[in-house]
Design a protein around this motif. Structure first.
Motif, PDB file in Angstrom:
ATOM      1  N   THR A  30      44.750  29.398  33.208  1.00  0.00           N
ATOM      2  CA  THR A  30      45.167  30.601  32.479  1.00  0.00           C
ATOM      3  C   THR A  30      44.844  31.892  33.220  1.00  0.00           C
ATOM      4  O   THR A  30      45.264  32.972  32.788  1.00  0.00           O
ATOM      5  CB  THR A  30      44.526  30.650  31.078  1.00  0.00           C
ATOM      6  OG1 THR A  30      43.105  30.532  31.197  1.00  0.00           O
ATOM      7  CG2 THR A  30      45.067  29.538  30.192  1.00  0.00           C
ATOM      8  N   GLY A  31      44.078  31.812  34.322  1.00  0.00           N
ATOM      9  CA  GLY A  31      43.815  33.006  35.126  1.00  0.00           C
ATOM     10  C   GLY A  31      42.396  33.520  35.087  1.00  0.00           C
ATOM     11  O   GLY A  31      42.146  34.679  35.445  1.00  0.00           O
ATOM     12  N   LYS A  32      41.447  32.692  34.691  1.00  0.00           N
ATOM     13  CA  LYS A  32      40.057  33.136  34.561  1.00  0.00           C
ATOM     14  C   LYS A  32      39.463  33.569  35.904  1.00  0.00           C
ATOM     15  O   LYS A  32      38.874  34.648  36.022  1.00  0.00           O
ATOM     16  CB  LYS A  32      39.222  32.019  33.941  1.00  0.00           C
ATOM     17  CG  LYS A  32      39.705  31.583  32.559  1.00  0.00           C
ATOM     18  CD  LYS A  32      38.893  30.436  32.000  1.00  0.00           C
ATOM     19  CE  LYS A  32      39.041  29.147  32.789  1.00  0.00           C
ATOM     20  NZ  LYS A  32      40.426  28.619  32.780  1.00  0.00           N
ATOM     21  N   ARG A  37      37.901  37.771  39.903  1.00  0.00           N
ATOM     22  CA  ARG A  37      38.077  38.270  41.271  1.00  0.00           C
ATOM     23  C   ARG A  37      38.649  39.684  41.294  1.00  0.00           C
ATOM     24  O   ARG A  37      38.240  40.525  42.087  1.00  0.00           O
ATOM     25  CB  ARG A  37      39.018  37.341  42.039  1.00  0.00           C
ATOM     26  CG  ARG A  37      38.353  36.101  42.594  1.00  0.00           C
ATOM     27  CD  ARG A  37      39.350  35.288  43.369  1.00  0.00           C
ATOM     28  NE  ARG A  37      38.725  34.167  44.049  1.00  0.00           N
ATOM     29  CZ  ARG A  37      39.334  33.058  44.390  1.00  0.00           C
ATOM     30  NH1 ARG A  37      40.611  32.902  44.099  1.00  0.00           N
ATOM     31  NH2 ARG A  37      38.682  32.088  45.005  1.00  0.00           N
ATOM     32  N   SER A  38      39.625  39.947  40.436  1.00  0.00           N
ATOM     33  CA  SER A  38      40.320  41.234  40.485  1.00  0.00           C
ATOM     34  C   SER A  38      39.448  42.380  40.004  1.00  0.00           C
ATOM     35  O   SER A  38      39.592  43.513  40.487  1.00  0.00           O
ATOM     36  CB  SER A  38      41.605  41.173  39.648  1.00  0.00           C
ATOM     37  OG  SER A  38      41.321  41.165  38.259  1.00  0.00           O
ATOM     38  N   VAL A  39      38.531  42.115  39.077  1.00  0.00           N
ATOM     39  CA  VAL A  39      37.809  43.200  38.431  1.00  0.00           C
ATOM     40  C   VAL A  39      36.386  43.376  38.944  1.00  0.00           C
ATOM     41  O   VAL A  39      35.771  44.432  38.745  1.00  0.00           O
ATOM     42  CB  VAL A  39      37.806  42.979  36.899  1.00  0.00           C
ATOM     43  CG1 VAL A  39      36.718  41.987  36.479  1.00  0.00           C
ATOM     44  CG2 VAL A  39      37.672  44.295  36.150  1.00  0.00           C
ATOM     45  N   SER A  40      35.833  42.397  39.635  1.00  0.00           N
ATOM     46  CA  SER A  40      34.423  42.433  40.032  1.00  0.00           C
ATOM     47  C   SER A  40      34.156  43.507  41.084  1.00  0.00           C
ATOM     48  O   SER A  40      34.910  43.668  42.051  1.00  0.00           O
ATOM     49  CB  SER A  40      33.993  41.072  40.560  1.00  0.00           C
ATOM     50  OG  SER A  40      32.615  41.097  40.929  1.00  0.00           O
ATOM     51  N   ASP A  41      33.044  44.222  40.900  1.00  0.00           N
ATOM     52  CA  ASP A  41      32.617  45.221  41.871  1.00  0.00           C
ATOM     53  C   ASP A  41      31.971  44.576  43.101  1.00  0.00           C
ATOM     54  O   ASP A  41      31.847  45.216  44.139  1.00  0.00           O
ATOM     55  CB  ASP A  41      31.587  46.172  41.240  1.00  0.00           C
ATOM     56  CG  ASP A  41      32.212  47.071  40.183  1.00  0.00           C
ATOM     57  OD1 ASP A  41      33.422  47.319  40.245  1.00  0.00           O
ATOM     58  OD2 ASP A  41      31.462  47.542  39.300  1.00  0.00           O
ATOM     59  N   ILE A  42      31.535  43.348  42.952  1.00  0.00           N
ATOM     60  CA  ILE A  42      30.909  42.624  44.053  1.00  0.00           C
ATOM     61  C   ILE A  42      31.809  41.455  44.443  1.00  0.00           C
ATOM     62  O   ILE A  42      32.736  41.107  43.705  1.00  0.00           O
ATOM     63  CB  ILE A  42      29.517  42.086  43.658  1.00  0.00           C
ATOM     64  CG1 ILE A  42      29.640  41.097  42.478  1.00  0.00           C
ATOM     65  CG2 ILE A  42      28.568  43.226  43.309  1.00  0.00           C
ATOM     66  CD1 ILE A  42      28.351  40.372  42.129  1.00  0.00           C
ATOM     67  N   LYS A  43      31.541  40.875  45.602  1.00  0.00           N
ATOM     68  CA  LYS A  43      32.278  39.666  45.955  1.00  0.00           C
ATOM     69  C   LYS A  43      31.894  38.580  44.958  1.00  0.00           C
ATOM     70  O   LYS A  43      30.724  38.203  44.860  1.00  0.00           O
ATOM     71  CB  LYS A  43      31.929  39.224  47.371  1.00  0.00           C
ATOM     72  CG  LYS A  43      32.708  37.993  47.822  1.00  0.00           C
ATOM     73  CD  LYS A  43      32.377  37.614  49.253  1.00  0.00           C
ATOM     74  CE  LYS A  43      33.177  36.373  49.680  1.00  0.00           C
ATOM     75  NZ  LYS A  43      32.872  35.982  51.075  1.00  0.00           N
ATOM     76  N   ALA A 173      46.089  39.529  34.974  1.00  0.00           N
ATOM     77  CA  ALA A 173      44.764  39.217  35.504  1.00  0.00           C
ATOM     78  C   ALA A 173      44.637  39.533  36.986  1.00  0.00           C
ATOM     79  O   ALA A 173      43.527  39.617  37.510  1.00  0.00           O
ATOM     80  CB  ALA A 173      44.436  37.746  35.256  1.00  0.00           C
ATOM     81  N   ARG A 174      45.749  39.723  37.666  1.00  0.00           N
ATOM     82  CA  ARG A 174      45.714  40.056  39.095  1.00  0.00           C
ATOM     83  C   ARG A 174      45.400  41.525  39.335  1.00  0.00           C
ATOM     84  O   ARG A 174      45.024  41.908  40.449  1.00  0.00           O
ATOM     85  CB  ARG A 174      47.055  39.711  39.749  1.00  0.00           C
ATOM     86  CG  ARG A 174      47.469  38.260  39.627  1.00  0.00           C
ATOM     87  CD  ARG A 174      48.936  38.083  39.994  1.00  0.00           C
ATOM     88  NE  ARG A 174      49.806  38.855  39.097  1.00  0.00           N
ATOM     89  CZ  ARG A 174      51.121  38.904  39.198  1.00  0.00           C
ATOM     90  NH1 ARG A 174      51.730  38.237  40.154  1.00  0.00           N
ATOM     91  NH2 ARG A 174      51.831  39.625  38.341  1.00  0.00           N
ATOM     92  N   ASP A 175      45.555  42.335  38.302  1.00  0.00           N
ATOM     93  CA  ASP A 175      45.434  43.778  38.438  1.00  0.00           C
ATOM     94  C   ASP A 175      44.075  44.261  37.929  1.00  0.00           C
ATOM     95  O   ASP A 175      43.704  43.996  36.780  1.00  0.00           O
ATOM     96  CB  ASP A 175      46.560  44.461  37.650  1.00  0.00           C
ATOM     97  CG  ASP A 175      46.520  45.967  37.771  1.00  0.00           C
ATOM     98  OD1 ASP A 175      46.937  46.481  38.821  1.00  0.00           O
ATOM     99  OD2 ASP A 175      46.035  46.616  36.817  1.00  0.00           O
ATOM    100  N   ARG A 176      43.341  44.970  38.761  1.00  0.00           N
ATOM    101  CA  ARG A 176      41.993  45.405  38.399  1.00  0.00           C
ATOM    102  C   ARG A 176      41.990  46.297  37.161  1.00  0.00           C
ATOM    103  O   ARG A 176      41.186  46.095  36.248  1.00  0.00           O
ATOM    104  CB  ARG A 176      41.344  46.140  39.572  1.00  0.00           C
ATOM    105  CG  ARG A 176      39.964  46.727  39.248  1.00  0.00           C
ATOM    106  CD  ARG A 176      39.336  47.399  40.453  1.00  0.00           C
ATOM    107  NE  ARG A 176      38.124  48.129  40.102  1.00  0.00           N
ATOM    108  CZ  ARG A 176      36.931  47.569  39.959  1.00  0.00           C
ATOM    109  NH1 ARG A 176      36.780  46.272  40.149  1.00  0.00           N
ATOM    110  NH2 ARG A 176      35.888  48.298  39.642  1.00  0.00           N
ATOM    111  N   ASP A 181      40.768  46.994  31.454  1.00  0.00           N
ATOM    112  CA  ASP A 181      41.156  47.406  30.110  1.00  0.00           C
ATOM    113  C   ASP A 181      40.867  46.311  29.082  1.00  0.00           C
ATOM    114  O   ASP A 181      40.530  46.598  27.930  1.00  0.00           O
ATOM    115  CB  ASP A 181      42.645  47.770  30.076  1.00  0.00           C
ATOM    116  CG  ASP A 181      42.940  49.098  30.766  1.00  0.00           C
ATOM    117  OD1 ASP A 181      41.988  49.848  31.043  1.00  0.00           O
ATOM    118  OD2 ASP A 181      44.120  49.363  31.043  1.00  0.00           O
ATOM    119  N   VAL A 182      41.011  45.054  29.498  1.00  0.00           N
ATOM    120  CA  VAL A 182      40.676  43.938  28.603  1.00  0.00           C
ATOM    121  C   VAL A 182      39.195  43.971  28.261  1.00  0.00           C
ATOM    122  O   VAL A 182      38.799  43.787  27.103  1.00  0.00           O
ATOM    123  CB  VAL A 182      41.049  42.589  29.254  1.00  0.00           C
ATOM    124  CG1 VAL A 182      40.493  41.433  28.428  1.00  0.00           C
ATOM    125  CG2 VAL A 182      42.554  42.462  29.389  1.00  0.00           C
TER     126      VAL A 182
END
Length: 201
Positions: A30-32, A37-43, A173-176, A181-182
Motif C-alpha cells: 500500500t506504500g508504507k 522514505r519520502s517524508v523522513s528528514d534522515i536516511k 506517498a511518493r511526495d514529501r 500533510d497526512v
C-alpha cells in the motif's frame, strides 16, 4: 500549535522538543515504505528483501504483481514537524506472515496512519481491525496510484466501515509534502481527542 500532552514528560528533550511515536500501517504493497522514505528528514532504516519464487504461494500478490521487494521487519524514519515536535515513524510489514511483529511495534505508539490502496480495499481490513483492537487513534490515507479510480471519500469510508470521527484523506506517498500533510492530519486528529486519549500506550 500547542503540543503539550502529546507524549510523556520524560520524552521531552532538553531543548523543549517533544517526540512522538507514530505507526505507518496498511496492507501489503500500500506504500508504507514509500511514505517513510519520502517524508523522513534522515536516511530511513528499511528492512526490505527481494521477493522470490518461494513467496509465490505465501504472499498475496494480486494487484501488486510488479512488486519486487517487501518489508520483513519494519521501516524507521524521523521528521520534525516544527521546532516543538518530532515524529518517529515506524512502518509495519504488510504480509500476514509478519503480523506477529505488530504487537511489539505498537508499544508506545500515540497514533497511526493506515495507508489504503483503493484498488485493493480488502488488503487494509486487517490493519484497521488492529488499530481498533489496540485502541490506537488513526487516520486513513488513500494512497493514489496511477491507475486508481477516483472514488468519493464517503464511498471509501462506507466500504471500509470507518466511523465519521476518523479522518479520511488522500495522498501521494511518493511526495514529501503530501505525506507530511497526512501526518499533520493525524496530529490534528489527536488534538481533537480527549486528554486521556492522548496518553501514550
Amino acid at each position: 500549535m500547542d503540543f503539550k500532552g502529546f507524549d510523556r514528560p520524560d520524552l521531552q528533550a532538553g531543548d523543549g522538543t517533544r517526540s512522538v511515536k507514530v505507526m505507518i500501517a496498511g496492507g501489503f504493497g500500500t506504500g508504507k515504505t514509500t511514505l517513510v522514505r519520502s517524508v523522513s528528514d534522515i536516511k530511513p532504516l528499511t528492512t526490505e528483501e527481494t521477493l522470490t519464487q518461494a513467496s509465490v504461494d505465501v504472499d498475496d500478490l494480486i494487484g501488486v504483481a510488479d512488486k519486487q521487494q517487501t518489508t520483513v521487519s519494519l521501516d524507521f524514519g524521523k521528521i520534525g514537524i516544527n521546532d516543538e515536535l518530532v515524529l518517529y515513524l515506524f512502518g509495519t510489514p504488510g504480509q500476514e506472515r509478519f503480523w506477529f511483529l505488530w504487537n511489539g511495534l505498537f508499544k508506545g505508539a500515540l497514533g497511526a496512519v493506515v495507508l489504503v490502496d483503493t484498488r485493493r480495499l480488502a488488503s487494509s481490513f486487517r490493519a484497521i481491525e488492529e488499530m481498533e483492537r489496540q485502541n490506537v487513534p488513526f487516520v486513513i490515507a488513500l494512497n493514489v496510484f496511477p491507475d486508481s479510480k477516483n472514488h468519493p471519500v464517503e464511498e471509501i469510508r462506507d466500504a471500509l466501515d470507518i466511523p465519521e470521527h476518523t479522518p479520511v484523506v488522500t495522498c501521494d506517498a511518493r511526495d514529501r509534502t503530501s505525506s507530511r500533510d497526512v501526518l499533520i492530519a493525524l496530529i490534528r486528529h489527536l488534538k481533537e481527542r480527549s486528554a486521556t486519549a492522548l496518553e501514550p500506550r
